[in-house]
Design a protein around this motif. Structure first.
Motif, PDB file in Angstrom:
ATOM      1  N   MET A  81      54.346  12.722  30.161  1.00 60.48           N
ATOM      2  CA  MET A  81      53.196  13.630  30.055  1.00 60.48           C
ATOM      3  C   MET A  81      53.373  14.744  31.072  1.00 60.48           C
ATOM      4  O   MET A  81      53.687  14.491  32.237  1.00 60.48           O
ATOM      5  CB  MET A  81      51.910  12.842  30.346  1.00 60.48           C
ATOM      6  N   PHE A  83      51.193  17.875  32.677  1.00 56.79           N
ATOM      7  CA  PHE A  83      49.797  18.290  32.775  1.00 56.79           C
ATOM      8  C   PHE A  83      49.685  19.775  33.076  1.00 56.79           C
ATOM      9  O   PHE A  83      50.573  20.384  33.679  1.00 56.79           O
ATOM     10  CB  PHE A  83      49.108  17.529  33.919  1.00 56.79           C
ATOM     11  N   GLN A  84      48.543  20.311  32.720  1.00 50.85           N
ATOM     12  CA  GLN A  84      48.256  21.714  33.045  1.00 50.85           C
ATOM     13  C   GLN A  84      48.360  21.956  34.553  1.00 50.85           C
ATOM     14  O   GLN A  84      48.881  22.962  34.999  1.00 50.85           O
ATOM     15  CB  GLN A  84      46.845  22.032  32.543  1.00 50.85           C
ATOM     16  N   GLN A  85      47.832  20.992  35.334  1.00 48.32           N
ATOM     17  CA  GLN A  85      47.784  21.174  36.796  1.00 48.32           C
ATOM     18  C   GLN A  85      48.944  20.492  37.506  1.00 48.32           C
ATOM     19  O   GLN A  85      48.848  20.173  38.683  1.00 48.32           O
ATOM     20  CB  GLN A  85      46.462  20.643  37.343  1.00 48.32           C
ATOM     21  N   PHE A  86      50.016  20.206  36.801  1.00 48.06           N
ATOM     22  CA  PHE A  86      51.264  19.622  37.331  1.00 48.06           C
ATOM     23  C   PHE A  86      51.083  18.187  37.819  1.00 48.06           C
ATOM     24  O   PHE A  86      51.862  17.323  37.492  1.00 48.06           O
ATOM     25  CB  PHE A  86      51.892  20.449  38.461  1.00 48.06           C
ATOM     26  N   ASN A  87      50.065  17.976  38.684  1.00 49.74           N
ATOM     27  CA  ASN A  87      49.801  16.638  39.233  1.00 49.74           C
ATOM     28  C   ASN A  87      51.007  16.025  39.924  1.00 49.74           C
ATOM     29  O   ASN A  87      51.261  14.825  39.819  1.00 49.74           O
ATOM     30  CB  ASN A  87      49.295  15.680  38.138  1.00 49.74           C
ATOM     31  N   LEU A  88      51.733  16.855  40.662  1.00 55.55           N
ATOM     32  CA  LEU A  88      52.788  16.298  41.514  1.00 55.55           C
ATOM     33  C   LEU A  88      52.135  15.557  42.667  1.00 55.55           C
ATOM     34  O   LEU A  88      50.972  15.808  43.005  1.00 55.55           O
ATOM     35  CB  LEU A  88      53.677  17.423  42.049  1.00 55.55           C
ATOM     36  N   PHE A  89      52.893  14.636  43.281  1.00 56.93           N
ATOM     37  CA  PHE A  89      52.373  13.919  44.439  1.00 56.93           C
ATOM     38  C   PHE A  89      52.583  14.798  45.676  1.00 56.93           C
ATOM     39  O   PHE A  89      53.724  15.035  46.079  1.00 56.93           O
ATOM     40  CB  PHE A  89      53.080  12.573  44.589  1.00 56.93           C
ATOM     41  N   PRO A  90      51.502  15.298  46.292  1.00 55.70           N
ATOM     42  CA  PRO A  90      51.643  16.338  47.312  1.00 55.70           C
ATOM     43  C   PRO A  90      52.285  15.854  48.608  1.00 55.70           C
ATOM     44  O   PRO A  90      52.780  16.663  49.386  1.00 55.70           O
ATOM     45  CB  PRO A  90      50.195  16.791  47.570  1.00 55.70           C
ATOM     46  N   ARG A 135      53.804  21.966  47.874  1.00 57.52           N
ATOM     47  CA  ARG A 135      53.126  23.165  48.399  1.00 57.52           C
ATOM     48  C   ARG A 135      54.111  24.281  48.718  1.00 57.52           C
ATOM     49  O   ARG A 135      53.711  25.423  48.879  1.00 57.52           O
ATOM     50  CB  ARG A 135      52.315  22.806  49.651  1.00 57.52           C
ATOM     51  N   GLN A 142      56.907  24.050  40.402  1.00 56.42           N
ATOM     52  CA  GLN A 142      56.188  22.774  40.401  1.00 56.42           C
ATOM     53  C   GLN A 142      56.145  22.175  39.000  1.00 56.42           C
ATOM     54  O   GLN A 142      56.340  20.977  38.812  1.00 56.42           O
ATOM     55  CB  GLN A 142      54.752  22.964  40.906  1.00 56.42           C
ATOM     56  N   ASP A 161      50.426  19.088  27.879  1.00 59.31           N
ATOM     57  CA  ASP A 161      49.028  19.506  27.746  1.00 59.31           C
ATOM     58  C   ASP A 161      48.831  20.860  28.417  1.00 59.31           C
ATOM     59  O   ASP A 161      48.616  20.942  29.615  1.00 59.31           O
ATOM     60  CB  ASP A 161      48.109  18.448  28.378  1.00 59.31           C
TER      61      ASP A 161
ATOM     62  N   GLY B 124      43.858  13.679  38.551  1.00 66.42           N
ATOM     63  CA  GLY B 124      45.202  13.905  38.008  1.00 66.42           C
ATOM     64  C   GLY B 124      46.263  13.060  38.688  1.00 66.42           C
ATOM     65  O   GLY B 124      47.286  12.743  38.082  1.00 66.42           O
ATOM     66  N   GLN B 125      46.045  12.690  39.946  1.00 69.23           N
ATOM     67  CA  GLN B 125      47.023  11.858  40.645  1.00 69.23           C
ATOM     68  C   GLN B 125      47.129  10.485  39.991  1.00 69.23           C
ATOM     69  O   GLN B 125      48.225   9.977  39.786  1.00 69.23           O
ATOM     70  CB  GLN B 125      46.628  11.713  42.124  1.00 69.23           C
ATOM     71  N   ALA B 128      48.747  10.903  36.538  1.00 70.04           N
ATOM     72  CA  ALA B 128      50.203  11.043  36.607  1.00 70.04           C
ATOM     73  C   ALA B 128      50.842   9.666  36.769  1.00 70.04           C
ATOM     74  O   ALA B 128      51.834   9.354  36.115  1.00 70.04           O
ATOM     75  CB  ALA B 128      50.590  11.962  37.766  1.00 70.04           C
ATOM     76  N   SER B 131      50.694   7.751  33.462  1.00 74.10           N
ATOM     77  CA  SER B 131      51.628   8.244  32.444  1.00 74.10           C
ATOM     78  C   SER B 131      53.068   7.899  32.800  1.00 74.10           C
ATOM     79  O   SER B 131      53.936   7.890  31.939  1.00 74.10           O
ATOM     80  CB  SER B 131      51.459   9.753  32.243  1.00 74.10           C
ATOM     81  N   VAL B 143      50.756   6.261  46.271  1.00 69.56           N
ATOM     82  CA  VAL B 143      50.248   7.591  45.907  1.00 69.56           C
ATOM     83  C   VAL B 143      48.865   7.868  46.509  1.00 69.56           C
ATOM     84  O   VAL B 143      48.683   8.845  47.224  1.00 69.56           O
ATOM     85  CB  VAL B 143      50.207   7.757  44.367  1.00 69.56           C
ATOM     86  N   GLN B 147      47.810   9.577  50.644  1.00 69.20           N
ATOM     87  CA  GLN B 147      47.086  10.855  50.658  1.00 69.20           C
ATOM     88  C   GLN B 147      45.755  10.716  51.393  1.00 69.20           C
ATOM     89  O   GLN B 147      45.350  11.602  52.150  1.00 69.20           O
ATOM     90  CB  GLN B 147      46.841  11.339  49.231  1.00 69.20           C
ATOM     91  N   THR B 226      47.412  20.986  50.797  1.00 69.92           N
ATOM     92  CA  THR B 226      48.487  20.746  49.848  1.00 69.92           C
ATOM     93  C   THR B 226      47.996  20.151  48.554  1.00 69.92           C
ATOM     94  O   THR B 226      48.761  19.916  47.647  1.00 69.92           O
ATOM     95  CB  THR B 226      49.520  19.779  50.417  1.00 69.92           C
ATOM     96  N   THR B 228      46.776  19.703  44.941  1.00 70.00           N
ATOM     97  CA  THR B 228      46.706  20.502  43.724  1.00 70.00           C
ATOM     98  C   THR B 228      45.246  20.523  43.291  1.00 70.00           C
ATOM     99  O   THR B 228      44.523  19.553  43.484  1.00 70.00           O
ATOM    100  CB  THR B 228      47.565  19.880  42.604  1.00 70.00           C
ATOM    101  N   PRO B 229      44.773  21.655  42.744  1.00 70.94           N
ATOM    102  CA  PRO B 229      43.360  21.715  42.384  1.00 70.94           C
ATOM    103  C   PRO B 229      43.007  20.707  41.298  1.00 70.94           C
ATOM    104  O   PRO B 229      43.862  20.310  40.512  1.00 70.94           O
ATOM    105  CB  PRO B 229      43.189  23.149  41.866  1.00 70.94           C
ATOM    106  N   PRO B 231      41.917  19.286  37.966  1.00 71.61           N
ATOM    107  CA  PRO B 231      41.980  19.894  36.623  1.00 71.61           C
ATOM    108  C   PRO B 231      40.578  20.083  36.062  1.00 71.61           C
ATOM    109  O   PRO B 231      39.729  19.219  36.211  1.00 71.61           O
ATOM    110  CB  PRO B 231      42.769  18.870  35.807  1.00 71.61           C
TER     111      PRO B 231
END
Lengths: 244, 235
Positions: A81, A83-90, A135, A142, A161, B124-125, B128, B131, B143, B147, B226, B228-229, B231
């Motif tokens: 999947m 995602f629109q907002q990437f959802n990487l682990f920051p 970041r 990303q 998505d 979203g975390q 992710a 998925s 994860v 954080q 850091t 991500t906003p 969704p």
């Protein structure tokens, strides 16, 4: 590869998906489009078990998904999947973002996972960014890391998505290029997007949704040249300037 | 006020330093350890986990620490069952009672903070992780919690200062930490001003050291800005 039948989904009292049936063959590339609020994102989120459904059956990559999604982890990376907002682990660098699921889910050794992940990043032309944190990367980078992360699980199906909706315009193309390259490798894909140029180039079939139902499905040429439905024509007119 | 008494007060107050540090560090560590399961329970889907945690934090946060100290040290010893239990060797010692009371208190406050931070991690975390097929356990350990704790470093640094200050209440159950020795000294010399000023300065110095330590940790591990906003709810 994907069988959705009579899928119904309510959010509270609102019916957002109203009897969707969709079959996707192995290697087929589907673009899902439609006005916002038409239910296309909800559909892909139901397909990979991120949203519970109210009725209907979903079978994907050989897994029968339960209505309450309690067996969603059985998909175990078979369904990628993006995602629109990437959802990487920051809190992890790009390489660790890629290797986490390989090591935890596929039980790949760290050395092996890192070798595969490096190869994947090279393929995305991000080899130099392996140690960079999300970041420190641009939106386009990303999203490419996020695509690489899903691909590392060797998925049978990839769902996208609105992968370019959160990107600055100048970064859209690099992500579309990666997706176009993927589509040439025979991966089964469902892409929710407003990028009609991409749809025309890549899709085997375009599925148009509105009001929680599929109004029209057709090959790209037929879809763009000869749309059958009024709503489709209206949608194409509104989105027209972005086609070329 | 006399410089002579100030100088005499310094070694006296330093005698309490060791106990203050022991109480502070032990209560803090124990409190953090308890705060994690409590915070997770506060956030859990099952009411069987959520309710006991909610009652616990309500009781602890709603009553004064001094009262809790008295209940644990003086109160529990009145119950024969407690005196005959395996816990008696611990509950009979004022030091252990002090550490337990302050730790339980700190845990109740931190649990709320942990639960709040967990709630703030973008959805979203988790999506992710799902998925990618990552199990619930690894979703938390690899994860979500890394954080949460990176974000909470400033709160945790703040909490150790609060625990340090709470440790002064332990003097009320006969523990001779900094405040305890200062009170004893005052009883002998009738010179409260000098010795309590000295004690206050020592508390400030310890607090400053802890703050410095956590600043370093934050600089090394913090991930401010850091995220991500979240969704937007797109259909």
């Amino acid at each position: 590869m994907i069988k959705v039948s009579k899928l119904v989904k309510y959010y509270g009292q609102t019916k957002v998906l109203d009897g969707i049936s969709l079959n996707v063959a192995k290697g087929e590339r589907i673009v899902l489009c439609g006005p916002s609020g038409s239910g296309k994102s909800t559909l892909v989120r139901c397909i990979n078990g991120l949203e519970q459904r109210s009725a209907g059956d979903i079978e994907i990559a050989g897994h029968k998904l339960k209505a309450d999604c309690s067996n969603v982890l059985e998909l175990g990376g078979d369904v990628g999947m993006v995602f629109q907002q990437f959802n990487l682990f920051p809190h992890m660098n790009a390489l660790d973002n890629l290797t986490l699921a390989m090591r935890r889910v596929r039980k790949t050794s760290r050395a092996e996972a890192e070798a595969q992940a490096m190869a994947m990043l090279e393929r995305m032309q991000l080899g130099a960014k392996a140690k960079a944190y999300p970041r420190e990367l641009s939106g386009g980078q990303q999203q490419r890391v996020a695509i690489a992360r899903a691909l590392c699980m060797k998925p049978k199906v990839m769902l996208f998505d609105e992968p370019t909706s959160a990107l600055d315009p100048e970064m859209v193309q690099e992500v579309l290029d990666v997706m176009t390259a993927l589509s040439r490798e025979g991966l089964t894909m469902i892409v929710v997007t407003h990028e009609m140029g991409f749809a025309r180039n890549v899709a085997d079939r375009i599925v148009f949704m509105d009001g929680g139902v599929i109004l029209e499905e057709a090959a790209p040429d037929a879809f763009f040249e000869n749309p059958q439905h009024n709503r489709t024509r209206e949608f194409l007119r509104q989105i027209g300037p972005r086609t070329h | 006020m006399s410089p002579d008494i100030f100088i005499r007060a310094i070694p006296i107050v330093l005698q309490g330093l060791q106990l203050t540090l022991i109480i502070t560090i032990c209560s803090f560590v124990l409190g953090q350890l308890l705060a994690l399961p409590l915070g997770l329970a506060r956030q859990a889907a099952s009411p069987l986990l959520r309710w006991p945690a909610a009652v616990y934090t309500f009781l602890i946060r709603g009553s004064p620490l001094l009262v809790q100290l008295f209940i644990i040290y003086y109160g529990l010893g009145q119950i024969p069952a407690v005196r005959e239990s395996v816990f008696w060797p611990i509950l009979r010692e004022p030091l252990y009672c002090g550490i337990i009371a302050i730790a339980l208190n700190s845990a109740a406050y931190m649990a709320e903070v942990v639960a709040g931070a967990l709630k703030r991690v973008p959805k979203g975390q988790s999506e992710a992780c799902i998925s990618l097929g990552i199990s619930r356990r690894h979703r938390f350990t690899d994860v979500l919690l890394p954080q949460v704790y990176r974000e909470l470093l400033p709160n945790i640094g703040n909490e150790i200062i609060l625990v340090l200050k709470s440790s002064s209440l332990a003097s009320a159950i006969t523990i001779m930490e900094i405040t305890g020795v200062a009170r004893a000294f005052t009883a002998r010399t009738f010179a409260p001003f000098e010795v309590f000023i000295t004690a206050g300065i020592l508390y400030l110095a310890i607090g400053f050291a802890f703050t410095f330590l956590f600043r370093q940790l934050e600089r090394r591990y913090g991930i401010t800005g850091t995220r991500t906003p979240t969704p937007e709810a797109s259909a």
